[in-house]
Design a protein around this motif. Structure first.
Motif, short mmCIF file in Angstrom:
data_model
loop_
_atom_site.label_atom_id
_atom_site.label_comp_id
_atom_site.label_asym_id
_atom_site.label_seq_id
_atom_site.Cartn_x
_atom_site.Cartn_y
_atom_site.Cartn_z
N LYS A 101 0.80 -1.23 0.00
CA LYS A 101 0.00 0.00 0.00
C LYS A 101 0.84 1.28 0.00
CE LYS A 101 -4.00 -1.89 2.49
NZ LYS A 101 -4.85 -1.75 3.72
N GLY A 102 2.16 1.14 -0.06
CA GLY A 102 2.95 2.36 -0.04
C GLY A 102 4.41 2.12 0.27
N SER A 103 5.10 3.21 0.63
CA SER A 103 6.53 3.11 0.88
C SER A 103 6.97 4.14 1.92
CB SER A 103 7.32 3.35 -0.43
OG SER A 103 7.11 4.68 -0.90
N ILE A 104 8.11 3.86 2.51
CA ILE A 104 8.74 4.78 3.45
C ILE A 104 10.21 4.88 3.07
CG2 ILE A 104 9.31 5.28 5.86
CD1 ILE A 104 7.00 3.49 6.69
N ILE A 105 10.67 6.10 2.82
CA ILE A 105 12.07 6.30 2.46
C ILE A 105 12.67 7.32 3.42
CG2 ILE A 105 13.70 7.03 0.69
CD1 ILE A 105 11.64 6.18 -1.40
N ALA A 106 13.66 6.87 4.20
CA ALA A 106 14.36 7.74 5.14
C ALA A 106 15.77 7.99 4.62
CB ALA A 106 14.40 7.09 6.52
N ILE A 107 16.18 9.22 4.68
CA ILE A 107 17.52 9.61 4.26
C ILE A 107 18.25 10.26 5.44
CG2 ILE A 107 18.91 11.02 2.68
CD1 ILE A 107 17.47 8.77 1.28
N GLY A 108 19.43 9.76 5.74
CA GLY A 108 20.26 10.39 6.77
C GLY A 108 19.88 10.05 8.20
N THR A 109 18.99 9.09 8.40
CA THR A 109 18.64 8.73 9.77
C THR A 109 19.62 7.71 10.36
OG1 THR A 109 17.15 6.96 9.05
CG2 THR A 109 16.20 9.15 9.35
N LEU A 110 20.36 7.02 9.49
CA LEU A 110 21.40 6.11 9.96
C LEU A 110 22.61 6.94 10.32
CD1 LEU A 110 21.03 3.23 7.35
CD2 LEU A 110 20.27 3.23 9.71
N SER A 111 22.72 7.27 11.60
CA SER A 111 23.72 8.22 12.04
C SER A 111 23.89 8.11 13.55
CB SER A 111 23.28 9.65 11.66
OG SER A 111 24.15 10.61 12.22
N GLN A 112 24.92 8.74 14.08
CA GLN A 112 25.13 8.80 15.52
C GLN A 112 24.39 9.96 16.15
OE1 GLN A 112 29.38 8.81 16.22
NE2 GLN A 112 29.65 6.75 15.39
N VAL A 113 23.79 10.80 15.31
CA VAL A 113 23.03 11.96 15.79
C VAL A 113 21.65 11.94 15.16
CG1 VAL A 113 22.95 14.48 15.93
CG2 VAL A 113 25.15 13.31 16.03
N GLU A 114 20.61 12.20 15.93
CA GLU A 114 19.26 12.20 15.38
C GLU A 114 19.08 13.32 14.36
OE1 GLU A 114 15.75 11.45 17.65
OE2 GLU A 114 16.89 10.68 19.35
N GLY A 115 18.47 12.96 13.23
CA GLY A 115 18.23 13.92 12.17
C GLY A 115 17.76 13.18 10.95
N GLY A 116 17.92 13.79 9.76
CA GLY A 116 17.51 13.16 8.51
C GLY A 116 16.10 13.56 8.10
N THR A 117 15.61 12.91 7.06
CA THR A 117 14.27 13.18 6.53
C THR A 117 13.55 11.87 6.28
OG1 THR A 117 15.05 13.21 4.22
CG2 THR A 117 15.05 15.31 5.41
N VAL A 118 12.23 11.91 6.32
CA VAL A 118 11.43 10.72 6.07
C VAL A 118 10.27 11.09 5.15
CG1 VAL A 118 9.90 8.96 7.05
CG2 VAL A 118 11.99 9.62 8.26
N GLU A 119 10.06 10.30 4.09
CA GLU A 119 8.92 10.49 3.20
C GLU A 119 8.08 9.22 3.21
OE1 GLU A 119 8.64 12.51 -1.01
OE2 GLU A 119 9.24 10.41 -1.28
#
Length: 345
Positions: A251-269
């Protein structure tokens, strides 16, 4: 909740860079002692973080009755000896990943902790990332349907250096896959709620000359039939890496960029198509309106320590137990032992 009194074994590296600063933000932790083989550095950390004691050997930390738990952040080849001693001393243990050089070593650590009746947790702090927690909830609610495919890539640039234990497979247990890919495998299983039942993969020396692998890829078949892909590299420049984390469902997708890190951040679509549609011969891929999720970033290491402290105080299972870690390490060891080599002719 009362504070848990901690000792830190090997206060350099990740401990000084991330975990000790996270401990300073915790309302559940009290730092009692630090240890490092370098006496000057141990003393420096004692002053920097307000510890009572600084030692140069881990036995001194384990001898302190007031310490309830130890955080072990030493090189992997030291983990087994130190963890077994900590368990014998009756200390709860938060052990950096991987637990041991081999699955057999890790199983021995788990058995010792079970026998001693102490808690054992593993340092998969990325589970506590606010976005990863939110993604897990979205998937559990069925918003992207049944998972059919997943992917995670975690990389860094790690050129040859002198006296670097992570680049020596006999001291680290493995390279890019053991150090970076281990987070990817854990997160894909944890977030999706699925378990790998089969795997194939490559771990190789492509760019650098050290004995540990500098690049690896793993393909896993999950218990619902979905396929999951993991890429781990020590030979991709940091500035060129996106480190994606992707989930695709019916029914859809989730794409996270930059969340694999030692510091919280990144983007999620998040793209969700709740209404089933028939076959589209035009294969129109015009995007639906992304779903936005609001999260409050914090410190993953603080949350990791707080969760482990809660398990100690309430006598519950740690959120990232040794048994969780074994399942991941078995996948990695399988790739190292059975490294795919079927040539195409």
């Amino acid at each position: 909740m009362r504070k848990v009194k901690w000792g830190v074994i090997a206060c350099g590296g990740i401990a000084d860079r991330r975990t000790l600063p996270g401990m300073m933000l915790s309302e559940t932790a009290e730092l009692v002692a630090v240890m490092d083989v370098n006496p000057a550095f141990a003393e420096k950390c004692k002053e920097k973080y307000g510890a009572k004691y600084a030692f140069t050997n881990y036995e001194d930390i384990l001898a302190l009755d007031e310490i309830e738990a130890v955080y072990i952040a030493s090189p992997v080849f030291c983990h087994k000896e130190q963890a077994l001693a900590a368990a014998k001393a009756g200390k709860h243990i938060l052990l950096e990943k991987p637990m041991g050089l081999t699955v057999a070593d890790s199983e021995e650590i788990i058995a010792a902790c079970d026998k001693a009746g102490v808690k054992l947790g593993t340092g998969f702090m990325m589970r506590f990332h606010a976005y990863h927690q939110a993604i897990k909830k979205v998937i559990a609610e069925g918003k992207i349907g049944e998972i059919v495919s997943m992917r995670a890539q975690f990389t860094c640039w790690y050129p040859e250096m002198e006296n670097c234990w992570r680049q020596d497979k006999n001291l680290s247990g493995g390279g890019a896959l053991m150090d970076m890919g281990i987070h990817c495998i854990d997160l894909l299983q944890y977030i999706s709620g699925l378990e790998a039942v089969e795997c194939v993969g490559f771990a190789q020396h492509q760019t650098f000359n050290y004995t540990a692998d500098d690049s690896a890829s793993v393909l896993m078949k999950m218990n619902n039939g979905a396929l999951a892909y993991v890429d781990a590299n020590f030979n991709i420049p940091d500035s060129a890496a996106k480190c994606p984390l992707e989930f695709y469902g019916t029914k859809g997708s989730i794409i996270a960029i930059g969340t694999l890190s030692q510091v919280e951040g990144g983007t999620v679509e998040i793209l969700a198509c709740p209404e089933a549609k028939g076959y589209d011969a035009q294969q129109d891929r015009s995007l639906v309106e992304p779903i936005k999720i609001e999260v409050e970033f914090g410190n993953m290491y603080t949350k990791e320590l707080d969760a482990f402290a809660e398990a100690i105080v309430n006598d519950t299972e740690p959120p990232v137990s040794g048994k969780n870690t074994i399942s991941v390490q078995k996948i990695i060891e399988s790739v190292y032992v059975k490294n795919c080599s079927n040539k195409i002719e």
